[in-house]
Motif scaffolding. Structure first.
Motif, PDB file in Angstrom:
ATOM      1  N   PHE A  55      -7.024  -2.607  -2.656  1.00 32.16           N
ATOM      2  CA  PHE A  55      -7.672  -2.200  -1.406  1.00 32.16           C
ATOM      3  C   PHE A  55      -6.772  -2.579  -0.234  1.00 32.16           C
ATOM      4  O   PHE A  55      -6.215  -3.678  -0.173  1.00 32.16           O
ATOM      5  N   CYS A  56      -6.613  -1.634   0.700  1.00 32.69           N
ATOM      6  CA  CYS A  56      -5.816  -1.873   1.902  1.00 32.69           C
ATOM      7  C   CYS A  56      -6.753  -1.908   3.112  1.00 32.69           C
ATOM      8  O   CYS A  56      -7.428  -0.912   3.405  1.00 32.69           O
ATOM      9  N   GLY A 106      -1.573  -4.665   1.122  1.00 31.14           N
ATOM     10  CA  GLY A 106      -2.979  -4.771   0.769  1.00 31.14           C
ATOM     11  C   GLY A 106      -3.151  -5.848  -0.296  1.00 31.14           C
ATOM     12  O   GLY A 106      -2.265  -6.672  -0.517  1.00 31.14           O
ATOM     13  N   CYS A 138      -5.638   0.811   6.204  1.00 31.98           N
ATOM     14  CA  CYS A 138      -5.932   2.248   6.198  1.00 31.98           C
ATOM     15  C   CYS A 138      -7.149   2.606   5.348  1.00 31.98           C
ATOM     16  O   CYS A 138      -7.572   3.762   5.319  1.00 31.98           O
ATOM     17  N   GLY A 139      -7.687   1.615   4.622  1.00 33.26           N
ATOM     18  CA  GLY A 139      -8.866   1.865   3.798  1.00 33.26           C
ATOM     19  C   GLY A 139      -8.571   2.459   2.434  1.00 33.26           C
ATOM     20  O   GLY A 139      -9.496   2.756   1.665  1.00 33.26           O
ATOM     21  N   PHE A 140      -7.305   2.627   2.102  1.00 34.01           N
ATOM     22  CA  PHE A 140      -6.940   3.213   0.808  1.00 34.01           C
ATOM     23  C   PHE A 140      -7.312   2.256  -0.326  1.00 34.01           C
ATOM     24  O   PHE A 140      -7.114   1.039  -0.215  1.00 34.01           O
ATOM     25  N   GLN A 141      -7.868   2.807  -1.400  1.00 36.00           N
ATOM     26  CA  GLN A 141      -8.184   1.983  -2.562  1.00 36.00           C
ATOM     27  C   GLN A 141      -7.879   2.734  -3.847  1.00 36.00           C
ATOM     28  O   GLN A 141      -7.869   3.967  -3.877  1.00 36.00           O
ATOM     29  N   ASN A 142      -7.623   1.964  -4.889  1.00 28.72           N
ATOM     30  CA  ASN A 142      -7.240   2.556  -6.164  1.00 28.72           C
ATOM     31  C   ASN A 142      -7.652   1.614  -7.289  1.00 28.72           C
ATOM     32  O   ASN A 142      -7.506   0.401  -7.173  1.00 28.72           O
ATOM     33  N   CYS A 156       0.856  -1.191   0.000  1.00 23.32           N
ATOM     34  CA  CYS A 156       0.000   0.000   0.000  1.00 23.32           C
ATOM     35  C   CYS A 156       0.890   1.239   0.000  1.00 23.32           C
ATOM     36  O   CYS A 156       1.754   1.393   0.880  1.00 23.32           O
ATOM     37  N   THR A 182      -4.349  -6.628  -4.373  1.00 17.97           N
ATOM     38  CA  THR A 182      -4.697  -6.163  -5.716  1.00 17.97           C
ATOM     39  C   THR A 182      -5.430  -7.281  -6.452  1.00 17.97           C
ATOM     40  O   THR A 182      -4.952  -8.412  -6.504  1.00 17.97           O
ATOM     41  N   ASN A 215       0.008   4.171   0.666  1.00 18.41           N
ATOM     42  CA  ASN A 215      -0.468   5.155   1.630  1.00 18.41           C
ATOM     43  C   ASN A 215       0.081   4.901   3.036  1.00 18.41           C
ATOM     44  O   ASN A 215       0.596   5.816   3.694  1.00 18.41           O
ATOM     45  N   CYS A 216      -0.001   3.627   3.508  1.00 24.58           N
ATOM     46  CA  CYS A 216       0.447   3.313   4.873  1.00 24.58           C
ATOM     47  C   CYS A 216       1.652   2.382   4.906  1.00 24.58           C
ATOM     48  O   CYS A 216       2.123   2.010   5.984  1.00 24.58           O
TER      49      CYS A 216
END
Length: 448
Positions: free
Chosen positions: A68-69, A47, A72-76, A40, A49, A42-43
């Motif tokens: 999706f992680c 995560g 931290c909830g980060f997604q792309n 991830c 993929t 972000n953190c």
């Protein structure tokens, strides 16, 4: 005898009999995805993929990626092109002469550069992701990109901001069609397309030129000539002389042009009487059932181009053998239709077979008969298909014209003493542009 070249690894016998790239349908509500643990950004924790190989209708194969992680909830989400690279690059020059031209659909790949010579404006290849848009959409996106930092720029550098405002106004004048202009799309991968609203008739406002890529352009696409040299080396050294493989069937691994699944292509060299040697290739995919055949000249480019005209007046004209190379333009003047060299590729068929191939390709094309197609285009296409059917039934005379700058196309004569009275053969000297399209201008055959 069959010569068989195998790939580096054997096919997995447990692979399901399904295409590699499949359409998303209601029959398969839970498509197969590949899950990969990845970092991830972000953190800095791990995560997941998810990868999905699918096809966009009327477009090409793509890879959908979703990250999706859970920490931290980060997604792309991201989409990448997985379609094959065309043999040649393409340059499309569109002259916008009316407001309706701004609504033409445009398919851009990652390698498409866009130029508007009137404004000395260019969007370099690789600066934007591939997309399906319109001419107006390209201009609108350019305006939005230039306006993005204008507020900050007016405070820090008002002189440059004023110049950009003036240029934005010029782009707006094009978007609102206050004047006629030309827009050029150049794509070294060959995966660029501009809609023809007059389809299947010729588009007089749009010029399409295919060109041979340079070494640097091939490298940018990940294509290296060293690999090609290695493949050709055994034949050049005489391990497989052409005299010995003529008439034999060669098999080599490839990918299906429809679903991109691994399959095999059969290749055979044969000689067309009173013409020359040709290479016939046929591919059959066991995953999706797609079949294709292609013909390429076994000889080089002829010193002159050739234009073949045959008047179709009866059954014996339909039975003439015909070789259309992959550099040949085809035309039926009575229907005001012109078929480019890449539409049907190289084919060895009959006059009836080649006209039927045009009809079948148009009749089965979802590109022009999809939900987004306007009624005028659909009606025009239906009328055109009926006209082709009338010709095939022998109820309407027509002229079939093959124009091949490489000189590698052929129509059978019904006379033993040269062309018959309904067949006209004209040889001509190529123009500089035609030599450029064939890649001859850059060839060096002396003192190398």
């Amino acid at each position: 005898m069959i010569f068989k070249m195998t790939a580096a690894g054997d096919h997995n016998e447990n692979v399901q009999n399904k295409p590699l790239f499949r359409n998303l349908t209601a029959d398969e509500p839970n498509p197969e995805t590949t899950m990969i643990e990845s970092l991830c950004m972000n953190c800095q924790k791990n995560g997941v993929t998810k990868l999905l190989l699918t096809k966009i209708p009327h477009y090409k194969e793509v890879v959908l990626m979703s990250f999706f992680c859970e920490h931290c909830g980060f997604q792309n989400n991201e989409i990448q092109d997985a379609g094959k690279i065309a043999e040649k690059g393409v340059k499309i020059t569109l002259t916008v002469t009316k407001t309706k031209d701004l609504n033409r659909q445009v398919v851009k790949s990652d390698y498409t550069s866009v130029k508007i010579p009137h404004l000395d404006f260019e969007i370099p290849a690789g600066s934007q992701k591939g997309e399906v848009t319109t001419v107006e959409g390209i201009i609108e996106r350019s305006i939005a990109g230039l306006e993005q930092d204008q507020i900050k720029r007016r405070k820090e550098n008002p002189e440059i901001a004023t110049q950009i405002d003036a240029f934005i106004e010029k782009l707006r004048s094009l978007k609102e069609f206050r004047e006629q202009f030309t827009i050029i799309f150049e794509d070294i991968s060959g995966n660029c397309h501009v809609e023809n609203p007059l389809m299947p008739l010729k588009d007089s406002n749009c010029e399409v030129i295919y060109f041979k890529r340079t070494t640097e352009q091939n490298h940018a696409l990940g294509i290296y000539e060293e690999n090609e040299d290695n493949l050709l080396k055994p034949i050049e050294e005489g391990e497989f002389p052409l005299e010995e493989i003529e008439g034999e069937v060669l098999m080599f691994p490839t990918n299906c042009p429809e679903c991109n699944s691994p399959c095999e292509t059969n290749m055979k060299m044969t000689k067309i009487p009173h013409f020359k040697e040709v290479v016939i290739m046929a591919t059959s995919c066991e995953f999706c059932g797609h079949r294709t055949n292609e013909v390429k000249s076994g000889a080089g480019i002829e010193p002159q181009g050739v234009k073949l005209e045959v008047k179709i007046t009866g059954k014996e004209d339909f039975s003439r053998d015909i070789l259309k190379s992959d550099t040949c333009h085809m035309e039926i003047p009575e229907l005001e239709v012109e078929v480019g060299p890449t539409t049907l590729g190289g084919r060895f068929s009959t006059v009836e077979g080649i006209i039927a191939a045009i009809k079948d390709q148009l009749a089965n094309s979802t590109t022009f008969l999809g939900d987004s197609s306007d009624k005028e285009t659909v009606n025009r296409l239906d009328r055109f298909i009926l006209d082709l059917e009338t010709i095939l039934q022998g109820n309407k005379a027509a002229t079939l014209i093959l124009d091949d700058p490489a000189g590698n196309s052929y129509i059978q004569s019904l006379s033993d003493d040269g062309p018959d009275d309904r067949l006209k053969i004209t040889k001509y000297d190529r123009t500089f542009e035609q030599n450029e399209e064939l890649g001859i201008n850059d060839m060096k055959v002396e003192n190398y």
